[in-house]
Design an enzyme around this catalytic site. Structure first.
Site, PDB file in Angstrom:
ATOM      1  N   GLY A   1      -9.590  -6.467   8.672  1.00  0.00           N
ATOM      2  CA  GLY A   1      -8.457  -5.823   9.322  1.00  0.00           C
ATOM      3  C   GLY A   1      -8.176  -6.443  10.671  1.00  0.00           C
ATOM      4  O   GLY A   1      -7.391  -7.390  10.790  1.00  0.00           O
ATOM      5  N   ARG A   2      -8.864  -5.937  11.690  1.00  0.00           N
ATOM      6  CA  ARG A   2      -8.550  -6.332  13.070  1.00  0.00           C
ATOM      7  C   ARG A   2      -8.595  -7.830  13.302  1.00  0.00           C
ATOM      8  O   ARG A   2      -7.779  -8.355  14.069  1.00  0.00           O
ATOM      9  CB  ARG A   2      -9.486  -5.588  14.033  1.00  0.00           C
ATOM     10  CG  ARG A   2      -9.103  -4.112  14.162  1.00  0.00           C
ATOM     11  CD  ARG A   2     -10.224  -3.269  14.675  1.00  0.00           C
ATOM     12  NE  ARG A   2     -11.340  -3.241  13.721  1.00  0.00           N
ATOM     13  CZ  ARG A   2     -12.472  -2.583  13.904  1.00  0.00           C
ATOM     14  NH1 ARG A   2     -12.648  -1.895  15.006  1.00  0.00           N
ATOM     15  NH2 ARG A   2     -13.424  -2.606  12.984  1.00  0.00           N
TER      16      ARG A   2
ATOM     17  N   TYR B   1      -6.171  10.866   4.021  1.00  0.00           N
ATOM     18  CA  TYR B   1      -4.779  11.231   3.705  1.00  0.00           C
ATOM     19  C   TYR B   1      -4.730  12.050   2.403  1.00  0.00           C
ATOM     20  O   TYR B   1      -5.753  12.549   1.936  1.00  0.00           O
ATOM     21  CB  TYR B   1      -3.921   9.968   3.677  1.00  0.00           C
ATOM     22  CG  TYR B   1      -3.863   9.328   5.050  1.00  0.00           C
ATOM     23  CD1 TYR B   1      -3.211   9.979   6.099  1.00  0.00           C
ATOM     24  CD2 TYR B   1      -4.501   8.126   5.318  1.00  0.00           C
ATOM     25  CE1 TYR B   1      -3.178   9.426   7.381  1.00  0.00           C
ATOM     26  CE2 TYR B   1      -4.472   7.566   6.596  1.00  0.00           C
ATOM     27  CZ  TYR B   1      -3.812   8.221   7.614  1.00  0.00           C
ATOM     28  OH  TYR B   1      -3.795   7.690   8.880  1.00  0.00           O
TER      29      TYR B   1
ATOM     30  N   ARG C   1      -7.301   2.274  -2.999  1.00  0.00           N
ATOM     31  CA  ARG C   1      -8.230   2.229  -1.856  1.00  0.00           C
ATOM     32  C   ARG C   1      -8.938   3.573  -1.713  1.00  0.00           C
ATOM     33  O   ARG C   1      -8.300   4.630  -1.775  1.00  0.00           O
ATOM     34  CB  ARG C   1      -7.468   1.916  -0.569  1.00  0.00           C
ATOM     35  CG  ARG C   1      -8.402   1.568   0.571  1.00  0.00           C
ATOM     36  CD  ARG C   1      -7.668   0.986   1.756  1.00  0.00           C
ATOM     37  NE  ARG C   1      -8.461  -0.076   2.349  1.00  0.00           N
ATOM     38  CZ  ARG C   1      -8.598  -0.264   3.660  1.00  0.00           C
ATOM     39  NH1 ARG C   1      -7.971   0.509   4.508  1.00  0.00           N
ATOM     40  NH2 ARG C   1      -9.347  -1.234   4.116  1.00  0.00           N
TER      41      ARG C   1
ATOM     42  N   GLN D   1       0.842  -1.198   0.000  1.00  0.00           N
ATOM     43  CA  GLN D   1       0.000   0.000   0.000  1.00  0.00           C
ATOM     44  C   GLN D   1       0.880   1.254   0.000  1.00  0.00           C
ATOM     45  O   GLN D   1       1.656   1.473   0.939  1.00  0.00           O
ATOM     46  CB  GLN D   1      -0.933   0.044   1.215  1.00  0.00           C
ATOM     47  CG  GLN D   1      -1.954   1.183   1.055  1.00  0.00           C
ATOM     48  CD  GLN D   1      -2.822   1.422   2.263  1.00  0.00           C
ATOM     49  OE1 GLN D   1      -2.330   1.522   3.378  1.00  0.00           O
ATOM     50  NE2 GLN D   1      -4.123   1.540   2.050  1.00  0.00           N
TER      51      GLN D   1
HETATM   52  C1  LIG Z   1      -4.057  -1.037  13.665  1.00  0.00           C
HETATM   53  C2  LIG Z   1      -4.691  -0.559  12.398  1.00  0.00           C
HETATM   54  C3  LIG Z   1      -3.914   0.063  11.434  1.00  0.00           C
HETATM   55  C4  LIG Z   1      -4.473   0.461  10.211  1.00  0.00           C
HETATM   56  N1  LIG Z   1      -3.658   0.995   9.244  1.00  0.00           N
HETATM   57  C5  LIG Z   1      -4.163   1.245   8.011  1.00  0.00           C
HETATM   58  C6  LIG Z   1      -3.299   1.596   6.939  1.00  0.00           C
HETATM   59  O1  LIG Z   1      -2.057   1.657   7.061  1.00  0.00           O
HETATM   60  N2  LIG Z   1      -3.877   1.845   5.734  1.00  0.00           N
HETATM   61  C7  LIG Z   1      -5.233   1.764   5.539  1.00  0.00           C
HETATM   62  O2  LIG Z   1      -5.709   2.001   4.429  1.00  0.00           O
HETATM   63  N3  LIG Z   1      -6.062   1.401   6.532  1.00  0.00           N
HETATM   64  C8  LIG Z   1      -5.557   1.104   7.743  1.00  0.00           C
HETATM   65  N4  LIG Z   1      -6.394   0.650   8.739  1.00  0.00           N
HETATM   66  C9  LIG Z   1      -7.813   0.388   8.431  1.00  0.00           C
HETATM   67  C10 LIG Z   1      -8.027  -1.090   8.061  1.00  0.00           C
HETATM   68  O3  LIG Z   1      -7.408  -1.399   6.825  1.00  0.00           O
HETATM   69  C11 LIG Z   1      -9.517  -1.472   7.947  1.00  0.00           C
HETATM   70  O4  LIG Z   1     -10.092  -0.749   6.898  1.00  0.00           O
HETATM   71  C12 LIG Z   1     -10.266  -1.180   9.233  1.00  0.00           C
HETATM   72  O5  LIG Z   1      -9.605  -1.762  10.332  1.00  0.00           O
HETATM   73  C13 LIG Z   1     -11.704  -1.723   9.162  1.00  0.00           C
HETATM   74  O6  LIG Z   1     -11.699  -3.116   8.946  1.00  0.00           O
HETATM   75  P1  LIG Z   1     -11.988  -4.143  10.164  1.00  0.00           P
HETATM   76  O7  LIG Z   1     -13.301  -3.727  10.771  1.00  0.00           O
HETATM   77  O8  LIG Z   1     -12.053  -5.501   9.512  1.00  0.00           O
HETATM   78  O9  LIG Z   1     -10.862  -4.010  11.140  1.00  0.00           O
HETATM   79  C14 LIG Z   1      -5.848   0.272   9.973  1.00  0.00           C
HETATM   80  C15 LIG Z   1      -6.651  -0.327  10.969  1.00  0.00           C
HETATM   81  C16 LIG Z   1      -6.091  -0.754  12.155  1.00  0.00           C
HETATM   82  C17 LIG Z   1      -6.956  -1.444  13.181  1.00  0.00           C
END
Ligand SMILES: Cc1cc2nc3c(=O)[nH]c(=O)nc-3n(C[C@H](O)[C@H](O)[C@H](O)COP(=O)(O)O)c2cc1C
Length: 373
Positions: free
Chosen positions: A323-324, A187, A234, A97
């Site tokens: 994600g999480r 961003y 994205r 990314q």
């Molecule tokens: C610890 C953490 C770091 C993240 N860093 C990024 C990132 O670097 N780039 C990005 O596009 N989204 C980032 N996100 C967002 C996740 O990609 C994702 O869209 C978000 O957690 C929602 O998905 P989930 O409900 O399955 O966790 C981050 C989320 C978390 C929890």
């Protein structure tokens, strides 16, 4: 009817399933280079059909926090090679990314200690949610208020575009299957898209076409560098994080992008639903987007197996990104397939630190053993 566990084509690649690991910053590399531990972390999660790495910064100016591995130097590129080799050895696929934070930065992170850059000199509100993680003069890293940005000059916008193209070339040199342009989450790209932030009066401001110009130029430059079938992007159309206030032309803006992305044949679009920090990406929007853009569509944001299965079965999306869940469940694919209970991630170790909360989450069998009395 396709389901989560069916393979899918992504440009020249075939993904083993329709489960993606969403990009997640983990802030564990003080030298800003991916290393063997980074490779171990992604290798543990390589049963995902697709891994999208944490945001990796494309230049010094793109930085918005310490300990984020970048991809603009030969040393950083070599670090990422460890990651791609490991993921490929495990049978997975991985996109990098590419990230520029724009105004979400601090002078201490910027070249020459200058102001962070953005579409316009629109500062972030002094809100704890808008803080950036930087190391100030005392040498101790901590959360600080972002330094007010300055507007990029026209020639500098071309430099930013060039930085993304160079980073994309580095990513392919490092062995990545492709790159994801980070156009989401408040961003730099969104700071151009959103008229509440972008006050420019040149060809990058005003109309929807003008505000979308940076996103499209990034796609063109990156696609010219590595091929459109290795480029994803994205977007978070209704996200409100980092002072992205709502605006009337949101749907029109993203449908214009859908048309431009379709024309350019980018291999995927990754929509991020920022609920609860924003409005829901609803079915109507997904259908409208999909009626224009025919490439692979990923969706992330609060998904569980039931919802992901349903969205794929109804052909609203192609791939579900988690994600999480991937933080605490390295073998998430197997757990979802077996309906094994999911472990909860420890929020305190999301960012920074070492192995703990990073590479020490066990796979399901060991997790079950540990839970046994
Ligand atoms: C610890 C953490 C770091 C993240 N860093 C990024 C990132 O670097 N780039 C990005 O596009 N989204 C980032 N996100 C967002 C996740 O990609 C994702 O869209 C978000 O957690 C929602 O998905 P989930 O409900 O399955 O966790 C981050 C989320 C978390 C929890």
């Amino acid at each position: 009817m396709p389901d989560l566990f069916d393979p899918i084509r992504l440009g020249p690649a075939t993904l083993a399933n329709r489960i993606a690991m969403a990009p997640m910053t983990r802030g564990r590399r003080p030298d800003e280079r991916a290393d063997a531990m980074t490779a171990r972390y992604y290798g543990q999660r390589a049963t995902a059909g697709l891994i999208v790495t944490e945001g990796t910064t494309v230049s010094e100016q793109a930085r918005g926090g310490v300990s984020v591995p970048g991809i603009w130097t030969p040393e950083q590129t070599a670090g990422w090679r460890l990651v791609t080799e490991r993921v490929h050895a495990e049978g997975g696929h991985v996109f990098a990314q590419l990230w520029h934070v724009g105004r979400l930065s601090h002078a201490a992170l910027q070249p020459g200690g200058g102001s962070p850059v953005s579409s316009s000199a629109t500062p972030l509100a002094d809100d704890p949610d808008n803080r950036v993680f930087a190391t100030l003069e005392d040498g101790v890293p901590g959360f600080v208020r972002a330094t007010p940005p300055r507007a990029l000059e026209l020639a500098e916008i071309a430099d930013v575009v060039g930085d993304f193209a160079a980073a994309a070339r580095n990513a392919i040199d490092a062995g990545f299957d492709g790159v994801e342009i980070h156009g989401a989450n408040g961003y730099l790209v969104e700071q151009f898209l959103n008229p509440n932030i972008n006050r420019r009066e040149d060809r990058y401001g005003g109309s929807i076409e003008n505000r979308s110009r940076l996103a499209i130029e990034l796609v063109d430059a990156v696609a010219a560098a590595v091929g459109a079938d290795r480029v994803g992007i994205r977007l978070s159309p209704f996200g409100r994080g980092f002072d992205n206030a709502a605006y009337a032309e949101t749907v029109d803006t993203y449908l214009l992008l859908a048309r431009e992305l379709q024309e350019r044949g980018v291999v995927y679009v990754h929509l991020n639903d920022q609920r609860p920090d924003g409005e829901r990406i609803d079915e109507g929007f997904l259908r409208a987007f999909r009626s224009i853009y025919s490439g692979v569509l990923l969706l992330a944001g609060g998904l569980d197996k039931t919802e992901a299965t349903d969205l794929i079965a109804r052909d609203l999306i192609d791939v579900a990104a988690f994600g999480r869940h991937f933080i605490a469940n390295p073998d998430l694919v197997r757990r979802l397939a077996a309906d094994h209970p999911l472990a909860e991630p420890d929020v305190a170790t999301f960012y920074g630190g070492g192995d703990a909360g990073y590479v020490d989450y066990p796979p399901a069998e060991r997790d079950a053993d540990a839970a046994r009395p």
